[in-house]
Write a protein that holds these residues in place. Structure first.
Motif, PDB file in Angstrom:
ATOM      1  N   PHE A  60       0.832  -1.202   0.000  1.00 30.62           N
ATOM      2  CA  PHE A  60       0.000   0.000   0.000  1.00 30.62           C
ATOM      3  C   PHE A  60       0.870   1.256   0.000  1.00 30.62           C
ATOM      4  O   PHE A  60       0.587   2.218  -0.726  1.00 30.62           O
ATOM      5  CB  PHE A  60      -0.926  -0.016   1.214  1.00 30.62           C
ATOM      6  CG  PHE A  60      -1.965   1.066   1.198  1.00 30.62           C
ATOM      7  CD1 PHE A  60      -3.178   0.878   0.559  1.00 30.62           C
ATOM      8  CD2 PHE A  60      -1.737   2.288   1.816  1.00 30.62           C
ATOM      9  CE1 PHE A  60      -4.139   1.870   0.538  1.00 30.62           C
ATOM     10  CE2 PHE A  60      -2.684   3.289   1.796  1.00 30.62           C
ATOM     11  CZ  PHE A  60      -3.894   3.081   1.153  1.00 30.62           C
ATOM     12  N   ALA A  61       1.923   1.243   0.817  1.00 33.32           N
ATOM     13  CA  ALA A  61       2.837   2.395   0.839  1.00 33.32           C
ATOM     14  C   ALA A  61       3.527   2.565  -0.512  1.00 33.32           C
ATOM     15  O   ALA A  61       3.763   3.695  -0.958  1.00 33.32           O
ATOM     16  CB  ALA A  61       3.874   2.216   1.950  1.00 33.32           C
ATOM     17  N   GLY A  62       3.847   1.454  -1.167  1.00 34.25           N
ATOM     18  CA  GLY A  62       4.450   1.536  -2.494  1.00 34.25           C
ATOM     19  C   GLY A  62       3.512   2.136  -3.520  1.00 34.25           C
ATOM     20  O   GLY A  62       3.945   2.898  -4.399  1.00 34.25           O
ATOM     21  N   ILE A  63       2.226   1.810  -3.409  1.00 27.77           N
ATOM     22  CA  ILE A  63       1.239   2.398  -4.319  1.00 27.77           C
ATOM     23  C   ILE A  63       1.168   3.911  -4.107  1.00 27.77           C
ATOM     24  O   ILE A  63       1.123   4.693  -5.065  1.00 27.77           O
ATOM     25  CB  ILE A  63      -0.143   1.753  -4.102  1.00 27.77           C
ATOM     26  CG1 ILE A  63      -0.103   0.280  -4.489  1.00 27.77           C
ATOM     27  CG2 ILE A  63      -1.217   2.470  -4.916  1.00 27.77           C
ATOM     28  CD1 ILE A  63      -1.362  -0.486  -4.128  1.00 27.77           C
ATOM     29  N   LEU A  64       1.182   4.329  -2.845  1.00 30.21           N
ATOM     30  CA  LEU A  64       1.187   5.769  -2.547  1.00 30.21           C
ATOM     31  C   LEU A  64       2.424   6.441  -3.120  1.00 30.21           C
ATOM     32  O   LEU A  64       2.347   7.557  -3.655  1.00 30.21           O
ATOM     33  CB  LEU A  64       1.124   5.985  -1.037  1.00 30.21           C
ATOM     34  CG  LEU A  64      -0.214   5.724  -0.344  1.00 30.21           C
ATOM     35  CD1 LEU A  64      -0.033   5.728   1.165  1.00 30.21           C
ATOM     36  CD2 LEU A  64      -1.251   6.751  -0.765  1.00 30.21           C
ATOM     37  N   PHE A 118       4.687   5.006   4.442  1.00 25.99           N
ATOM     38  CA  PHE A 118       4.417   3.856   5.311  1.00 25.99           C
ATOM     39  C   PHE A 118       3.721   4.298   6.592  1.00 25.99           C
ATOM     40  O   PHE A 118       2.822   3.611   7.094  1.00 25.99           O
ATOM     41  CB  PHE A 118       5.724   3.136   5.633  1.00 25.99           C
ATOM     42  CG  PHE A 118       5.533   1.745   6.165  1.00 25.99           C
ATOM     43  CD1 PHE A 118       5.311   0.697   5.299  1.00 25.99           C
ATOM     44  CD2 PHE A 118       5.561   1.498   7.521  1.00 25.99           C
ATOM     45  CE1 PHE A 118       5.117  -0.596   5.784  1.00 25.99           C
ATOM     46  CE2 PHE A 118       5.373   0.225   8.018  1.00 25.99           C
ATOM     47  CZ  PHE A 118       5.156  -0.832   7.142  1.00 25.99           C
ATOM     48  N   VAL A 119       4.122   5.442   7.141  1.00 27.45           N
ATOM     49  CA  VAL A 119       3.442   5.980   8.324  1.00 27.45           C
ATOM     50  C   VAL A 119       1.984   6.273   8.001  1.00 27.45           C
ATOM     51  O   VAL A 119       1.079   5.953   8.782  1.00 27.45           O
ATOM     52  CB  VAL A 119       4.162   7.252   8.826  1.00 27.45           C
ATOM     53  CG1 VAL A 119       3.332   7.954   9.900  1.00 27.45           C
ATOM     54  CG2 VAL A 119       5.537   6.900   9.365  1.00 27.45           C
ATOM     55  N   PHE A 120       1.731   6.880   6.846  1.00 30.34           N
ATOM     56  CA  PHE A 120       0.357   7.149   6.420  1.00 30.34           C
ATOM     57  C   PHE A 120      -0.425   5.846   6.309  1.00 30.34           C
ATOM     58  O   PHE A 120      -1.582   5.754   6.741  1.00 30.34           O
ATOM     59  CB  PHE A 120       0.360   7.872   5.077  1.00 30.34           C
ATOM     60  CG  PHE A 120      -1.011   8.184   4.550  1.00 30.34           C
ATOM     61  CD1 PHE A 120      -1.650   9.369   4.888  1.00 30.34           C
ATOM     62  CD2 PHE A 120      -1.677   7.296   3.715  1.00 30.34           C
ATOM     63  CE1 PHE A 120      -2.926   9.651   4.411  1.00 30.34           C
ATOM     64  CE2 PHE A 120      -2.944   7.567   3.233  1.00 30.34           C
ATOM     65  CZ  PHE A 120      -3.566   8.749   3.584  1.00 30.34           C
ATOM     66  N   ALA A 121       0.192   4.807   5.726  1.00 26.11           N
ATOM     67  CA  ALA A 121      -0.482   3.518   5.563  1.00 26.11           C
ATOM     68  C   ALA A 121      -0.837   2.907   6.919  1.00 26.11           C
ATOM     69  O   ALA A 121      -1.931   2.360   7.095  1.00 26.11           O
ATOM     70  CB  ALA A 121       0.396   2.565   4.764  1.00 26.11           C
ATOM     71  N   ALA A 171      -5.749   0.202  -7.484  1.00 31.68           N
ATOM     72  CA  ALA A 171      -4.529  -0.610  -7.412  1.00 31.68           C
ATOM     73  C   ALA A 171      -4.535  -1.501  -6.177  1.00 31.68           C
ATOM     74  O   ALA A 171      -4.092  -2.658  -6.217  1.00 31.68           O
ATOM     75  CB  ALA A 171      -3.304   0.301  -7.408  1.00 31.68           C
ATOM     76  N   HIS A 172      -5.060  -0.968  -5.072  1.00 27.96           N
ATOM     77  CA  HIS A 172      -5.116  -1.742  -3.831  1.00 27.96           C
ATOM     78  C   HIS A 172      -6.032  -2.957  -3.996  1.00 27.96           C
ATOM     79  O   HIS A 172      -5.696  -4.069  -3.567  1.00 27.96           O
ATOM     80  CB  HIS A 172      -5.614  -0.851  -2.693  1.00 27.96           C
ATOM     81  CG  HIS A 172      -5.382  -1.436  -1.339  1.00 27.96           C
ATOM     82  ND1 HIS A 172      -6.191  -1.176  -0.255  1.00 27.96           N
ATOM     83  CD2 HIS A 172      -4.429  -2.279  -0.894  1.00 27.96           C
ATOM     84  CE1 HIS A 172      -5.751  -1.825   0.793  1.00 27.96           C
ATOM     85  NE2 HIS A 172      -4.675  -2.504   0.445  1.00 27.96           N
ATOM     86  N   TYR A 173      -7.182  -2.770  -4.620  1.00 32.45           N
ATOM     87  CA  TYR A 173      -8.102  -3.888  -4.832  1.00 32.45           C
ATOM     88  C   TYR A 173      -7.512  -4.908  -5.791  1.00 32.45           C
ATOM     89  O   TYR A 173      -7.736  -6.117  -5.636  1.00 32.45           O
ATOM     90  CB  TYR A 173      -9.443  -3.385  -5.352  1.00 32.45           C
ATOM     91  CG  TYR A 173     -10.318  -2.793  -4.270  1.00 32.45           C
ATOM     92  CD1 TYR A 173     -10.667  -3.534  -3.154  1.00 32.45           C
ATOM     93  CD2 TYR A 173     -10.784  -1.481  -4.359  1.00 32.45           C
ATOM     94  CE1 TYR A 173     -11.460  -2.999  -2.149  1.00 32.45           C
ATOM     95  CE2 TYR A 173     -11.576  -0.934  -3.359  1.00 32.45           C
ATOM     96  CZ  TYR A 173     -11.902  -1.695  -2.262  1.00 32.45           C
ATOM     97  OH  TYR A 173     -12.679  -1.156  -1.273  1.00 32.45           O
ATOM     98  N   LEU A 174      -6.763  -4.454  -6.785  1.00 33.05           N
ATOM     99  CA  LEU A 174      -6.117  -5.383  -7.707  1.00 33.05           C
ATOM    100  C   LEU A 174      -5.116  -6.276  -6.978  1.00 33.05           C
ATOM    101  O   LEU A 174      -4.874  -7.418  -7.379  1.00 33.05           O
ATOM    102  CB  LEU A 174      -5.415  -4.623  -8.831  1.00 33.05           C
ATOM    103  CG  LEU A 174      -6.325  -3.987  -9.894  1.00 33.05           C
ATOM    104  CD1 LEU A 174      -5.488  -3.174 -10.884  1.00 33.05           C
ATOM    105  CD2 LEU A 174      -7.132  -5.056 -10.628  1.00 33.05           C
ATOM    106  N   VAL A 175      -4.520  -5.741  -5.927  1.00 32.38           N
ATOM    107  CA  VAL A 175      -3.593  -6.531  -5.111  1.00 32.38           C
ATOM    108  C   VAL A 175      -4.359  -7.396  -4.117  1.00 32.38           C
ATOM    109  O   VAL A 175      -3.993  -8.553  -3.864  1.00 32.38           O
ATOM    110  CB  VAL A 175      -2.607  -5.605  -4.365  1.00 32.38           C
ATOM    111  CG1 VAL A 175      -1.753  -6.396  -3.381  1.00 32.38           C
ATOM    112  CG2 VAL A 175      -1.724  -4.870  -5.358  1.00 32.38           C
ATOM    113  N   LEU A 176      -5.442  -6.852  -3.549  1.00 31.69           N
ATOM    114  CA  LEU A 176      -6.178  -7.568  -2.510  1.00 31.69           C
ATOM    115  C   LEU A 176      -6.893  -8.807  -3.035  1.00 31.69           C
ATOM    116  O   LEU A 176      -6.983  -9.818  -2.336  1.00 31.69           O
ATOM    117  CB  LEU A 176      -7.202  -6.635  -1.851  1.00 31.69           C
ATOM    118  CG  LEU A 176      -6.659  -5.577  -0.890  1.00 31.69           C
ATOM    119  CD1 LEU A 176      -7.796  -4.742  -0.327  1.00 31.69           C
ATOM    120  CD2 LEU A 176      -5.877  -6.242   0.242  1.00 31.69           C
TER     121      LEU A 176
END
Length: 288
Positions: free
Chosen positions: A187-191, A206-209, A267-272
């Motif tokens: 998730f942090a990488g997507i951000l 990563f802190v935001f995630a 992108a997150h859903y594609l990974v999830l």
């Protein structure tokens, strides 16, 4: 420390051999507890809570800011104001721990739910067994080890669907927290990709995630309360929260922020989706 405890204080630290001052509780050099009494169960629990779970007074202030003001804790952390609030990882672990413990308790104490399979009524276990039997036809076209694994799992479900349902549910609950933690770097990488032109460090993303997933844990925990109106509000807030948090932390125009949030969500859903399939396959024993 009491007089009795002080009398038991050794002259030197047993770990680093530093001479201890009178009535010392911890070694001034290495920080080890200098008490000689055998450790109690409560001391182990207290040590675990201090290291992995936030129970101090600032937890409640952190929770209010986390749930009610998206992005605030992340901005405070990145600005260097970190002692006022619970650190991101401890906040995430605390809320995740509370959520999964509560979920397990609610699940074990709640009434059994029945579903309809065709015209007949069946338990969730029987419905899942029927699903596995149906997918068995698809499994016939598979080859190699997967076909054998699928047939073995299907056979177990047909023989004892209730036991297999309980086993699957327990394994899913056991793997879910680890799956969430594993998804945080992604998730942090997507951000980082979405905001690549900002030259923001990966650690900040990563802190935001961590803060975002901690907030979602808090919302999920509140949704377990038997208040339907609250559940609907939390569903809406859980979808608005990331947009508001991204706007607060990263800035930018609302339209651009909404577009970026949509890209992150997609992108997150594609990974999830494949991750969820993998977790289910592992829990069901297909990849064992």
């Amino acid at each position: 420390m009491s007089a009795t405890s002080a009398a038991l204080t050794p002259q030197a630290c047993r770990n680093c051999h530093t001479v201890l001052p009178e009535r010392a509780v911890y070694c001034p050099t290495c920080g080890q507890d200098v008490a000689e009494h055998p450790p109690t169960l409560w001391e182990f629990v207290h040590e675990f809570a201090n290291h992995y779970v936030a129970l101090e007074g600032k937890l409640w202030k952190s929770l209010v800011w986390l749930l009610c003001r998206p992005g605030f804790l992340t901005r405070e952390y990145l600005a260097g104001r970190r002692q006022r609030y619970v650190l991101p990882l401890r906040l995430l672990l605390t809320l995740g721990f509370v959520f999964f413990v509560t979920l397990k308790w609610v699940d074990s104490s709640g009434p059994a739910v029945s579903v309809q399979v065709g015209a007949a009524e069946a338990t969730p276990a029987q419905a899942q067994a029927a699903a596995f039997e149906a997918f068995g036809d698809i499994g016939q076209v598979q080859v190699g080890w997967f076909e054998s694994a699928f047939e073995a799992v299907t056979e177990r479900w047909v023989k004892n669907p209730q036991a297999e349902a309980e086993r699957l549910h327990a394994r899913l609950l056991g793997m879910a927290p680890w799956a969430v933690l594993a998804s945080l770097p992604v998730f942090a990488g997507i951000l980082a990709l979405v905001y690549r032109r900002r030259r923001i460090s990966y650690g900040a993303h990563f802190v935001f995630a961590m803060h975002l997933h901690a907030a979602w844990y808090g919302m999920l925990w509140l949704s377990l309360l038997p208040v339907s109106a609250l559940a609907w509000f939390l569903l809406l807030w859980a979808n608005l929260y990331p947009v508001l948090a991204m706007r607060a932390v990263y800035g930018g125009r609302w339209g651009v922020t909404l577009l970026r949030a949509s890209c992150v969500a997609a992108a997150h859903y594609l990974v999830l989706v494949p991750a969820a399939v993998l977790v289910f396959a592992l829990s069901a024993g297909l990849l064992a």
